[in-house]
Motif scaffolding. Structure first.
Motif, mmCIF file in Angstrom:
data_model
loop_
_atom_site.group_PDB
_atom_site.id
_atom_site.type_symbol
_atom_site.label_atom_id
_atom_site.label_comp_id
_atom_site.label_asym_id
_atom_site.label_seq_id
_atom_site.Cartn_x
_atom_site.Cartn_y
_atom_site.Cartn_z
ATOM 1 N N ARG A 119 -1.399 -1.209 -5.702
ATOM 2 C CA ARG A 119 -1.203 -0.933 -4.278
ATOM 3 C C ARG A 119 -2.516 -0.553 -3.594
ATOM 4 N N HIS A 120 -3.409 0.090 -4.325
ATOM 5 C CA HIS A 120 -4.675 0.495 -3.709
ATOM 6 C C HIS A 120 -5.536 -0.711 -3.346
ATOM 7 N N PRO A 121 -5.763 -1.664 -4.258
ATOM 8 C CA PRO A 121 -6.496 -2.870 -3.834
ATOM 9 C C PRO A 121 -5.797 -3.628 -2.705
ATOM 10 N N GLU A 122 -4.467 -3.614 -2.710
ATOM 11 C CA GLU A 122 -3.738 -4.253 -1.609
ATOM 12 C C GLU A 122 -4.067 -3.576 -0.282
ATOM 13 N N ALA A 123 -4.108 -2.257 -0.275
ATOM 14 C CA ALA A 123 -4.454 -1.517 0.949
ATOM 15 C C ALA A 123 -5.878 -1.833 1.378
ATOM 16 N N THR A 124 -6.772 -1.904 0.392
ATOM 17 C CA THR A 124 -8.175 -2.238 0.695
ATOM 18 C C THR A 124 -8.259 -3.615 1.330
ATOM 19 N N LEU A 125 -7.548 -4.577 0.765
ATOM 20 C CA LEU A 125 -7.546 -5.929 1.340
ATOM 21 C C LEU A 125 -6.960 -5.947 2.746
ATOM 22 N N ALA A 126 -5.987 -5.090 2.987
ATOM 23 C CA ALA A 126 -5.387 -5.000 4.321
ATOM 24 C C ALA A 126 -6.304 -4.261 5.298
ATOM 25 N N GLY A 127 -7.321 -3.588 4.759
ATOM 26 C CA GLY A 127 -8.288 -2.897 5.613
ATOM 27 C C GLY A 127 -7.820 -1.541 6.110
ATOM 28 N N ILE A 128 -6.857 -0.931 5.412
ATOM 29 C CA ILE A 128 -6.384 0.393 5.817
ATOM 30 C C ILE A 128 -6.270 1.306 4.593
ATOM 31 N N PRO A 129 -6.398 2.590 4.802
ATOM 32 C CA PRO A 129 -6.295 3.526 3.682
ATOM 33 C C PRO A 129 -4.899 3.500 3.053
ATOM 34 N N ILE A 130 -4.834 3.802 1.768
ATOM 35 C CA ILE A 130 -3.562 3.830 1.058
ATOM 36 C C ILE A 130 -2.585 4.804 1.713
ATOM 37 N N ALA A 131 -3.101 5.881 2.299
ATOM 38 C CA ALA A 131 -2.237 6.874 2.951
ATOM 39 C C ALA A 131 -1.495 6.294 4.152
ATOM 40 N N LEU A 132 -2.037 5.262 4.767
ATOM 41 C CA LEU A 132 -1.360 4.587 5.880
ATOM 42 C C LEU A 132 -0.603 3.347 5.409
ATOM 43 N N TYR A 133 -1.154 2.666 4.414
ATOM 44 C CA TYR A 133 -0.551 1.438 3.889
ATOM 45 C C TYR A 133 0.782 1.719 3.212
#
Length: 154
Positions: A119-133
């Motif tokens: 999930r963390h790399p997914e959030a990075t790819l989405a360009g938002i922090p994991i806390a928001l993703y």
């Protein structure tokens, strides 16, 4: 950069302190000028500890680097914690690394860590922090816990 230059540059952050409770400086896990500069400007340091094979060697190097800075340009810097990261609680290596770190630095290793997850790399790819993703994800909750602990320590 001389000692006077370091202190002049450190003062550049001072005006920002009234706007923020914390200023986090994330650096690469290497002995570089960027890392040395960040340690020189920092009041406190948290060392992330990836829970895998060579982690203890890297942790020892990080602690040595903090000690060098403490003996030189920033005698006031304090190690406030070691945060286990990329933890896979199902593997012996993660458990072993965390146990070894707790034995070596019993007062510094946090009693929680950041689990490994895609999930963390997914959030990075989405360009938002994991806390928001994914705010309810274990990684987001671990970073929230870190913020709470830092707030309690302040």
């Amino acid at each position: 950069m001389g000692s006077t230059d370091i202190h002049a540059h450190k003062n550049l952050l001072r005006p920002l302190e009234r706007y923020f409770d914390y200023i986090l400086i994330d650096t690469p896990p290497s002995e570089s000028m960027l890392t040395a500069s960040a340690l020189t400007f920092a009041d406190e340091v948290i060392i992330p500890l990836q829970a895998h094979y060579f982690a203890m060697e890297g942790l020892a190097q990080a602690m040595e680097q903090v000690e060098k800075v403490k003996q030189g340009l920033n005698p006031d810097i304090q190690e406030v914690g070691i945060l286990p990261t990329m933890v896979n609680p199902r593997t012996n290596i993660s458990k072993s690394v965390i146990d070894t770190a707790k034995k070596a630095y019993p007062d510094l290793v946090y009693d929680f860590g950041v689990d490994y997850s895609v999930r963390h790399p997914e959030a990075t790819l989405a360009g938002i922090p994991i806390a928001l993703y994914d705010p309810d994800h274990s990684r987001a909750l671990a970073y929230k816990r870190l913020a709470e602990v830092l707030d309690e320590q302040a």
